[in-house]
Write an enzyme that holds these catalytic residues in place. Structure first.
Site, PDB file in Angstrom:
ATOM      1  CD  GLU A  26      -2.369  -6.614   4.936  1.00 27.58           C
ATOM      2  OE1 GLU A  26      -2.687  -5.517   5.183  1.00 27.58           O
ATOM      3  OE2 GLU A  26      -1.626  -6.776   3.901  1.00 27.58           O
TER       4      GLU A  26
ATOM      5  CG  HIS B 263      -4.134  -3.569   2.347  1.00 26.94           C
ATOM      6  ND1 HIS B 263      -3.327  -3.359   3.324  1.00 26.94           N
ATOM      7  CD2 HIS B 263      -4.655  -2.584   1.859  1.00 26.94           C
ATOM      8  CE1 HIS B 263      -3.475  -1.879   3.493  1.00 26.94           C
ATOM      9  NE2 HIS B 263      -4.354  -1.467   2.679  1.00 26.94           N
TER      10      HIS B 263
ATOM     11  CB  CYS C 255      -0.898   0.100   1.232  1.00 22.76           C
ATOM     12  SG  CYS C 255      -2.462   1.118   0.985  1.00 22.76           S
TER      13      CYS C 255
END
Length: 220
Positions: free
Chosen positions: A199, A197, A89
């Site tokens: 994750e 992202h 990001c």
């Protein structure tokens, strides 16, 4: 045991990132410690480095510079010593030459380019660009192996108002469409970075993290 350090400089979704990397380590039965740290000493001894980032470009750059010695040790380990590195990001955007979010801010300048405001050509599309999107492959890379892209591909989770416009098309690995073509993934030598992202990107994100953990960049 090898060590991956997720850099803590006061910006980033650190716990969820740590959890995702630890899950991939466990599933692949890797002998790797996942450490969240703002200590220069830990970055100095890391075998892999992850730089997250959430918020305004200038604030993130200031936060990174506020950690005494962090910018210098990152430059040493990533650029001089070619340690495998992932930016996420705003952690990706900081690699640019310059950020143009409200004020002009000098970036790390590891991958030439500028970070600019998203300007969709469709007035019905709102900024920030937020949600799930499929990616379009531009240049192949080992970290993207076995990750489906295109119309039948997997989805990644984005939330951003600014995008990285690379100066060299060779550094662009994947894009996403949102009223204009936006940079989704960049890479150069031992560096790879994502606007989305990993994750939070479920199957796609976990596969990308797993690929990064096993990636051995060619010697420079």
């Amino acid at each position: 045991m090898s060590k991956l350090v997720i850099v803590d400089y006061g910006s980033g979704n650190l716990k969820s990132a740590q959890n995702a990397f630890q899950r991939c380590v466990k599933e692949a039965d890797l002998d790797t410690e996942i450490l969240v740290s703002g200590r220069v000493e830990d970055v100095e001894t890391a075998d892999r480095i992850v730089l997250p980032g959430v918020g305004a470009y200038a604030d993130c750059m200031s936060g990174l510079q506020a950690v005494d010695g962090m910018v210098d040790v990152l430059h040493k380990r990533v650029i001089a010593e070619a340690v495998p590195f992932m930016g996420v990001c705003v952690g990706m955007q900081l690699l640019a030459s310059e950020g143009r979010e409200k004020v002009y801010t000098k970036g790390l300048d590891w991958i030439p380019g500028v970070v600019k405001h998203i300007e969709p050509n469709d007035p019905t599309l709102k900024v920030p660009h937020m949600g799930w999107n499929q990616l379009q492959s531009v240049n192949p890379h080992p970290v993207l192996d076995n990750i489906g892209m295109g119309e039948d591909g997997l989805h990644a989770y984005f939330v951003h108002s600014y995008h990285f416009e690379v100066a060299d098309p060779a550094h662009l690995l994947a894009t996403v469409e949102y009223g204009q073509t936006l940079t989704a993934i960049i890479g150069h030598n031992n560096i790879v970075a994502t606007q989305f992202h990993p994750e939070k990107s479920q199957t796609l994100g976990l596969k990308l993290i797993s690929n990064f953990l096993n990636w051995k960049p060619k010697e420079l």
